[in-house]
Design a protein around this motif. Structure first.
Motif, mmCIF file in Angstrom:
data_model
loop_
_atom_site.group_PDB
_atom_site.id
_atom_site.type_symbol
_atom_site.label_atom_id
_atom_site.label_comp_id
_atom_site.label_asym_id
_atom_site.label_seq_id
_atom_site.Cartn_x
_atom_site.Cartn_y
_atom_site.Cartn_z
ATOM 1 N N VAL A 58 0.837 -1.196 0.000
ATOM 2 C CA VAL A 58 0.000 0.000 0.000
ATOM 3 C C VAL A 58 0.873 1.247 0.000
ATOM 4 C CG1 VAL A 58 -1.725 1.311 1.308
ATOM 5 C CG2 VAL A 58 -1.926 -1.175 1.119
ATOM 6 N N ALA A 59 1.992 1.213 0.718
ATOM 7 C CA ALA A 59 2.904 2.357 0.738
ATOM 8 C C ALA A 59 3.549 2.578 -0.624
ATOM 9 C CB ALA A 59 3.978 2.148 1.803
ATOM 10 N N VAL A 60 3.820 1.512 -1.347
ATOM 11 C CA VAL A 60 4.348 1.642 -2.702
ATOM 12 C C VAL A 60 3.285 2.268 -3.613
ATOM 13 C CG1 VAL A 60 5.002 0.322 -4.771
ATOM 14 C CG2 VAL A 60 6.066 -0.189 -2.560
ATOM 15 N N CYS A 61 2.040 1.834 -3.469
ATOM 16 C CA CYS A 61 0.951 2.393 -4.279
ATOM 17 C C CYS A 61 0.684 3.857 -3.905
ATOM 18 C CB CYS A 61 -0.320 1.575 -4.086
ATOM 19 S SG CYS A 61 -0.210 -0.128 -4.692
ATOM 20 N N GLY A 62 0.845 4.202 -2.633
ATOM 21 C CA GLY A 62 0.609 5.572 -2.184
ATOM 22 C C GLY A 62 -0.848 5.985 -2.241
ATOM 23 N N ARG A 63 -1.740 5.032 -1.953
ATOM 24 C CA ARG A 63 -3.173 5.369 -1.926
ATOM 25 C C ARG A 63 -3.897 4.434 -0.970
ATOM 26 N NH1 ARG A 63 -2.067 2.894 -6.793
ATOM 27 N NH2 ARG A 63 -3.265 0.998 -7.244
ATOM 28 N N ARG A 64 -4.917 4.969 -0.373
ATOM 29 C CA ARG A 64 -5.658 4.271 0.679
ATOM 30 C C ARG A 64 -6.407 3.049 0.156
ATOM 31 N NH1 ARG A 64 -10.176 7.792 3.649
ATOM 32 N NH2 ARG A 64 -8.360 9.155 3.962
ATOM 33 N N ASP A 65 -6.897 3.110 -1.069
ATOM 34 C CA ASP A 65 -7.769 2.060 -1.596
ATOM 35 C C ASP A 65 -7.037 1.045 -2.467
ATOM 36 O OD1 ASP A 65 -7.180 3.730 -3.690
ATOM 37 O OD2 ASP A 65 -9.253 3.973 -4.386
ATOM 38 N N ALA A 66 -5.744 0.903 -2.301
ATOM 39 C CA ALA A 66 -4.969 -0.018 -3.140
ATOM 40 C C ALA A 66 -5.445 -1.458 -2.960
ATOM 41 C CB ALA A 66 -3.494 0.087 -2.791
#
Length: 272
Positions: A58-66
């Motif tokens: 999720v931190a790699v995606c940088g978005r809450r809804d990953a």
């Protein structure tokens, strides 16, 4: 069926900042990943928004809804997370392994003693708590120190791959064995080593269980802002009664407040 408790919007915003769920805070390098895990204290590797708690993916995606895609092999964010995981394992600055309930988790060095106090198996307890297969693998690894999966399976006499995997998972859950590197050529395999070689100070002695429960609860609450019933247990693999003990200890010392059974909030949230 009772409805699932909702996280207030301001708490979700707080988690976005602390857990790097924003594009401006996204993780895209191994140095970023190490800083992220050092900050949060512990994080899952490849969980998505459907599971609570901090996550490297999720931190790699940088978005809450990953959400992990169906075909992860072609997904660039999943590929980057996997690459970072391999680099983190190779560098050895963070603890990594499958812990309680088979959860693949990174742990910052400062938190390793507390996790070990809960899940670690001492050498004097191995015959009682470890299976014969796990002890066979461990005996070989203590002699050779580091071995690839195929060689370790052969030397331990465990020819069945699934049985060997269960033994390795058992040793990881006991915080005795950790992967030291992922090798892809000529074929994919992990190299395995003893955790004590990388974290000797943290794994040579085991602290008080109540202290460990409190500090694991503190670590999670500092990043989460608040926790709802069952959340800490689900994130860490603790039982719900023990997670509750840890949270209630924080209330006793004034670090947290509780508005209702199972709900705990930071007494004074800090800025990310």
């Amino acid at each position: 069926m009772p409805s699932k408790p909702q996280i207030p919007a301001e708490v979700e915003d707080y988690r976005d900042a602390r857990w790097c769920r924003e594009a401006t805070r996204s993780v895209d390098s191994v140095a970023d990943a190490e800083r992220f895990i050092e900050q949060v204290g512990f994080a899952a590797c490849l969980t998505d928004s459907r599971r609570p708690g901090p996550s490297l993916y999720v931190a790699v995606c940088g978005r809450r809804d990953a959400v992990l895609p169906r075909h992860v092999q072609k997904d660039p964010e999943t590929s980057l997370t996997w690459t970072l995981k391999d680099q983190l394992v190779r560098r050895g600055k963070l603890y990594y392994g499958k812990l309680a309930r088979g959860k693949a988790m990174f742990i910052a060095p400062r938190m390793v003693p507390y996790f070990y106090a809960i899940w670690g198996v001492r050498r004097s307890e191995e015959r009682e708590k470890l299976s014969a297969n796990a002890r066979a693998v461990l005996k070989v690894l203590r002699k050779e120190w580091e071995m690839a999966s195929s060689d370790l399976r052969k030397e331990s006499g465990i020819t069945d791959r699934a049985t060997f995997t269960r033994a390795i998972d058992e040793l990881q859950a006991a915080m005795i064995v950790v992967p030291s590197e992922a090798v892809y050529l000529p074929k994919f395999t992990y190299l395995w080593t003893l955790g004590i070689g990388r974290f000797p100070d943290a794994l040579l002695k085991r602290g008080n269980r109540d202290t460990a429960l409190r500090e694991i609860a503190r670590c999670f609450l500092s990043g989460a802002g608040m926790t709802i019933p069952g959340e800490l247990a689900r994130v860490t693999g603790l039982s719900r009664p023990e997670a509750g003990r840890g949270n209630r200890a924080l209330v006793t010392e004034g670090y947290a407040t509780s508005s209702a059974t199972g709900f705990y909030q930071l007494a004074a949230p800090s800025s990310p």
